[in-house]
Every structure is written in C-alpha cells, then in structure tokens.
Design an enzyme around this catalytic site. Structure first.
Site, PDB file in Angstrom:
ATOM      1  N   SER A   1       0.819  -1.221   0.000  1.00  0.00           N
ATOM      2  CA  SER A   1       0.000   0.000   0.000  1.00  0.00           C
ATOM      3  C   SER A   1       0.843   1.257   0.000  1.00  0.00           C
ATOM      4  O   SER A   1       1.711   1.420   0.861  1.00  0.00           O
ATOM      5  CB  SER A   1      -0.857   0.103   1.269  1.00  0.00           C
ATOM      6  OG  SER A   1      -1.458  -1.094   1.564  1.00  0.00           O
TER       7      SER A   1
ATOM      8  N   HIS B   1      -4.798   0.361  -4.731  1.00  0.00           N
ATOM      9  CA  HIS B   1      -4.014  -0.811  -5.146  1.00  0.00           C
ATOM     10  C   HIS B   1      -4.358  -1.090  -6.618  1.00  0.00           C
ATOM     11  O   HIS B   1      -5.342  -1.744  -6.899  1.00  0.00           O
ATOM     12  CB  HIS B   1      -4.409  -2.074  -4.362  1.00  0.00           C
ATOM     13  CG  HIS B   1      -4.180  -1.984  -2.880  1.00  0.00           C
ATOM     14  ND1 HIS B   1      -3.112  -2.573  -2.255  1.00  0.00           N
ATOM     15  CD2 HIS B   1      -4.893  -1.395  -1.907  1.00  0.00           C
ATOM     16  CE1 HIS B   1      -3.180  -2.346  -0.959  1.00  0.00           C
ATOM     17  NE2 HIS B   1      -4.255  -1.632  -0.716  1.00  0.00           N
TER      18      HIS B   1
ATOM     19  N   HIS C   1      -5.543  -9.385  -1.035  1.00  0.00           N
ATOM     20  CA  HIS C   1      -5.582  -9.536   0.423  1.00  0.00           C
ATOM     21  C   HIS C   1      -6.683 -10.511   0.824  1.00  0.00           C
ATOM     22  O   HIS C   1      -7.751 -10.533   0.229  1.00  0.00           O
ATOM     23  CB  HIS C   1      -5.863  -8.190   1.098  1.00  0.00           C
ATOM     24  CG  HIS C   1      -4.813  -7.155   0.846  1.00  0.00           C
ATOM     25  ND1 HIS C   1      -4.848  -6.335  -0.252  1.00  0.00           N
ATOM     26  CD2 HIS C   1      -3.703  -6.812   1.554  1.00  0.00           C
ATOM     27  CE1 HIS C   1      -3.789  -5.521  -0.210  1.00  0.00           C
ATOM     28  NE2 HIS C   1      -3.087  -5.790   0.869  1.00  0.00           N
TER      29      HIS C   1
ATOM     30  N   TYR D   1      -8.493 -10.190   3.389  1.00  0.00           N
ATOM     31  CA  TYR D   1      -9.678  -9.437   3.865  1.00  0.00           C
ATOM     32  C   TYR D   1     -10.613  -9.037   2.734  1.00  0.00           C
ATOM     33  O   TYR D   1     -11.767  -8.713   2.971  1.00  0.00           O
ATOM     34  CB  TYR D   1      -9.274  -8.203   4.692  1.00  0.00           C
ATOM     35  CG  TYR D   1      -8.531  -7.121   3.948  1.00  0.00           C
ATOM     36  CD1 TYR D   1      -9.185  -6.275   3.050  1.00  0.00           C
ATOM     37  CD2 TYR D   1      -7.167  -6.933   4.137  1.00  0.00           C
ATOM     38  CE1 TYR D   1      -8.504  -5.282   2.367  1.00  0.00           C
ATOM     39  CE2 TYR D   1      -6.473  -5.944   3.467  1.00  0.00           C
ATOM     40  CZ  TYR D   1      -7.152  -5.121   2.581  1.00  0.00           C
ATOM     41  OH  TYR D   1      -6.461  -4.158   1.896  1.00  0.00           O
ATOM     42  N   GLU D   2     -10.108  -9.060   1.486  1.00  0.00           N
ATOM     43  CA  GLU D   2     -10.974  -8.712   0.362  1.00  0.00           C
ATOM     44  C   GLU D   2     -11.973  -9.829   0.064  1.00  0.00           C
ATOM     45  O   GLU D   2     -12.902  -9.626  -0.710  1.00  0.00           O
ATOM     46  CB  GLU D   2     -10.134  -8.442  -0.886  1.00  0.00           C
ATOM     47  CG  GLU D   2      -9.259  -7.208  -0.775  1.00  0.00           C
ATOM     48  CD  GLU D   2      -8.388  -7.019  -2.007  1.00  0.00           C
ATOM     49  OE1 GLU D   2      -8.910  -6.541  -3.019  1.00  0.00           O
ATOM     50  OE2 GLU D   2      -7.201  -7.380  -1.954  1.00  0.00           O
TER      51      GLU D   2
ATOM     52  N   ALA E   1       2.798  -1.917   4.228  1.00  0.00           N
ATOM     53  CA  ALA E   1       2.593  -0.905   5.259  1.00  0.00           C
ATOM     54  C   ALA E   1       2.202  -1.676   6.510  1.00  0.00           C
ATOM     55  O   ALA E   1       1.450  -2.646   6.436  1.00  0.00           O
ATOM     56  CB  ALA E   1       1.467   0.025   4.836  1.00  0.00           C
TER      57      ALA E   1
ATOM     58  N   MET F   1      -1.697  -6.859   7.253  1.00  0.00           N
ATOM     59  CA  MET F   1      -2.736  -7.764   6.746  1.00  0.00           C
ATOM     60  C   MET F   1      -2.306  -8.515   5.483  1.00  0.00           C
ATOM     61  O   MET F   1      -3.152  -8.969   4.711  1.00  0.00           O
ATOM     62  CB  MET F   1      -3.994  -6.950   6.434  1.00  0.00           C
ATOM     63  CG  MET F   1      -4.479  -6.104   7.598  1.00  0.00           C
ATOM     64  SD  MET F   1      -5.782  -4.991   7.069  1.00  0.00           S
ATOM     65  CE  MET F   1      -5.828  -3.863   8.482  1.00  0.00           C
ATOM     66  N   SER F   2      -1.000  -8.629   5.279  1.00  0.00           N
ATOM     67  CA  SER F   2      -0.549  -9.249   4.023  1.00  0.00           C
ATOM     68  C   SER F   2       0.738 -10.033   4.254  1.00  0.00           C
ATOM     69  O   SER F   2       1.020 -10.462   5.372  1.00  0.00           O
ATOM     70  CB  SER F   2      -0.295  -8.147   2.989  1.00  0.00           C
ATOM     71  OG  SER F   2       0.796  -7.345   3.381  1.00  0.00           O
TER      72      SER F   2
ATOM     73  N   ASN G   1       1.990   3.674  11.268  1.00  0.00           N
ATOM     74  CA  ASN G   1       1.314   4.098  12.510  1.00  0.00           C
ATOM     75  C   ASN G   1       1.906   3.247  13.631  1.00  0.00           C
ATOM     76  O   ASN G   1       2.513   2.212  13.359  1.00  0.00           O
ATOM     77  CB  ASN G   1      -0.210   3.884  12.403  1.00  0.00           C
ATOM     78  CG  ASN G   1      -0.572   2.459  12.025  1.00  0.00           C
ATOM     79  OD1 ASN G   1      -0.388   2.036  10.877  1.00  0.00           O
ATOM     80  ND2 ASN G   1      -1.044   1.697  12.985  1.00  0.00           N
TER      81      ASN G   1
ATOM     82  N   HIS H   1      -6.904   4.833   6.608  1.00  0.00           N
ATOM     83  CA  HIS H   1      -6.243   4.240   5.429  1.00  0.00           C
ATOM     84  C   HIS H   1      -5.468   5.324   4.664  1.00  0.00           C
ATOM     85  O   HIS H   1      -4.379   5.073   4.148  1.00  0.00           O
ATOM     86  CB  HIS H   1      -7.301   3.590   4.536  1.00  0.00           C
ATOM     87  CG  HIS H   1      -6.742   2.862   3.353  1.00  0.00           C
ATOM     88  ND1 HIS H   1      -5.845   1.811   3.482  1.00  0.00           N
ATOM     89  CD2 HIS H   1      -6.928   3.026   2.015  1.00  0.00           C
ATOM     90  CE1 HIS H   1      -5.516   1.372   2.268  1.00  0.00           C
ATOM     91  NE2 HIS H   1      -6.157   2.100   1.367  1.00  0.00           N
TER      92      HIS H   1
HETATM   93  N1  HPA Z   1      -2.531  -2.987  11.750  1.00  0.00           N
HETATM   94  C1  HPA Z   1      -2.719  -3.808  10.694  1.00  0.00           C
HETATM   95  N2  HPA Z   1      -2.378  -3.471   9.444  1.00  0.00           N
HETATM   96  C2  HPA Z   1      -1.824  -2.277   9.243  1.00  0.00           C
HETATM   97  C3  HPA Z   1      -1.592  -1.371  10.290  1.00  0.00           C
HETATM   98  C4  HPA Z   1      -1.980  -1.756  11.615  1.00  0.00           C
HETATM   99  O1  HPA Z   1      -1.813  -1.017  12.602  1.00  0.00           O
HETATM  100  N3  HPA Z   1      -1.022  -0.262   9.742  1.00  0.00           N
HETATM  101  C5  HPA Z   1      -0.900  -0.496   8.411  1.00  0.00           C
HETATM  102  N4  HPA Z   1      -1.375  -1.708   8.092  1.00  0.00           N
END
Ligand code: HPA
Length: 271
Positions: A28, A59, A81, A83-84, A111, A209-210, A233, A246
């Site tokens: 991302s 993406h 992903h 989650y998709e 990310a 998440m990847s 973050n 996001h």
């Molecule tokens: N958690 C999960 N996935 C992420 C995060 C997070 O804090 N930041 C960027 N992708």
C-alpha cells in the site's frame, strides 16, 4: 492447480521477451518503485487468465516487467488480500505463477503498524521473521511435490544474506533502519489496543494484513525472500486519542517510499 499455474505462466511468457529473475510485491502506497523500472511492459491483471482482480482503492492491479538495477524483474503493483474475500489459494496464486516464470528471489513490501515501543511513524523495518496469525493456511490441502515439500522448514525464511546486504546499503546511504518480526493477521480491522498488546507479548515488532501468505508460498517453492515494512502508525501513539486511517497509512508509506526504493534497487544489484 498445476495446469492453471502453467496456463497462466504460458500466457505471460507469450507476452514477454525476457525472463524475470526477481519478483517484487509492492505494498500500500509503495507503488512508486514501479516508476523506476526501465523498458517497462505492463500487463493488467484483468488481462491475465486465472488472475484474481484487485478491489481496494489505491491498489492498482498490474504486472510490470522490465529492468531494475542490473536485473530483469517483475513487479506486482497491487496484491490480493485475504480481507478482500479471496481464499488463500487466490491470495498466493500470483506467487505460484512467478515461480513458473522463473523468478528465484522475491522482495515483498508492506505498510504495517508498529508494535515495538522504539518504533516511530515513518520508520523502515527489515523483516527478519514472521508470525502467521491468519485463520487459514496457504499450504493447507494436497501438497504438490512439483511445488515443494509437505512440511517446509521455516527456520530461515527471510534470507539472512539479503538482510545483511540491505543493512549495509541503508548504512552507506544514511537511511536509518529497524529490523524485526512481522505478524500477519486477517484484517480489515486494525487492532484494538488489547490486540496490539497481545501481538507485542508475542514479541512481534510490526503487524499487517498481508505478506505472510505470499512469503510462505515463495519459501515453499524455494525462493529466497527479502521483506520490508513501512511503519505507517504505531500501537501506542504519543497522542493516545490519535486514530489511524487508510489515507494516513498511504500518505506515510508514500513519504518513506523513496528510501525503501533505494534500498531495494541496490539490493537487487547485489543479488
Ligand atoms: N494494523 C494492521 N495493518 C496495518 C496497520 C496496523 O496497525 N497499519 C498499516 N497496516
């Protein structure tokens, strides 16, 4: 499955002139590396038989072939992903195809949220190991011995020599770098405060998440893997009321992307 991998790889081979030896998965906000690829040939996922199509904003879905540094590469601009809604076989399908295209080394970027209290927003982390916290495993089901062994050893998944070289490159270029363990989980929710604390108790340094599914499949096939996270973050922000969006994740990734690109490009030269 084998037939599908071959069919897709044969289609792609019919479109390209040069066999790629390095595969790159762009996370991302980290698509900028694709601009550095020379003599580009772009193949949209939508035109590739059996390929899933990317759904998330930001993406885009393309395979980009060309030269980066002194190597022929193929970059995945946009990944699939869990989650998709894709199953693990779909999430990892492109990595299977890369193997059939002749790719030997895989570079993955993402990310991630920082768990290590020493990490700051905008840090770069070399992934030294991972924890698979996904609810489904990409190797579950019948094992095809043409792809790899039934019970892969996982003690050296992230190729230590690549970690060493990347650290040297960062040092030479004055780029500060972290190293650590990435824990991958399903998403699409970010973590609750309690979940971030739990992941830290697991001794993970960053979460996302990847990456984990693709890396498992790459390792299963005998690829050498290098991974990097951008810490977009942190689990314990200075302002405890700060929330993560996001957009913020993509903005921070975009800011650090040039440094990541520098490290990856030079690493490719030295592979
Ligand atoms: N958690 C999960 N996935 C992420 C995060 C997070 O804090 N930041 C960027 N992708």
């Amino acid at each position: 499955m084998l037939e599908k991998f071959n069919q897709t790889a044969d289609f792609i081979k019919s479109k390209i002139k040069i066999e790629p030896e390095v595969g790159i998965i762009l996370g991302s906000g980290l698509g900028g590396l694709a601009d550095r690829i020379e003599n580009k040939f772009v193949l949209p996922y939508a035109e590739i038989p059996n390929f899933p199509v990317s759904t998330v904003e930001g993406h885009s879905g393309n395979l980009i072939f060309g030269k980066l540094g002194n190597k022929n590469v193929v970059a995945m601009q946009g990944r699939f992903h869990f989650y998709e809604g894709y199953g693990m076989k779909e999430v990892t399908f492109p990595v299977r195809v890369l193997h059939f295209l002749g790719v030997k080394n895989l570079i993955v970027s993402n990310a991630a949220g920082g768990l290590n209290p020493h990490f700051r927003q905008g840090d770069l982390m070399i992934i030294t190991d991972h924890i698979n916290f996904f609810p489904e495993h990409p190797l579950r089901g019948k094992n095809l011995k043409e792809l790899g062994v039934r019970f892969p050893d996982m003690s050296k998944v992230y190729y230590p020599e690549f970690v060493k070289i990347a650290e040297e490159i960062a040092k030479e270029n004055g780029i500060s770098i972290q190293k650590g363990v990435y824990i991958g989980s399903s998403g699409p929710t970010l973590e609750t405060k309690a979940e971030y604390r739990m992941f830290r108790i697991y001794e993970a340094d960053a979460t996302g998440m990847s990456t984990v599914p693709e890396v498992i499949v790459a390792h299963h096939q005998g690829m050498k893997v290098f991974g990097m996270s951008v810490i977009t973050n942190v689990s314990e922000p200075v302002d405890p009321n700060q929330e993560t969006t996001h957009e913020e994740v993509q903005d921070v990734a975009g800011t650090v992307e040039p440094q990541m690109t520098k490290i990856i490009t030079e690493l490719i030269n030295k592979m």
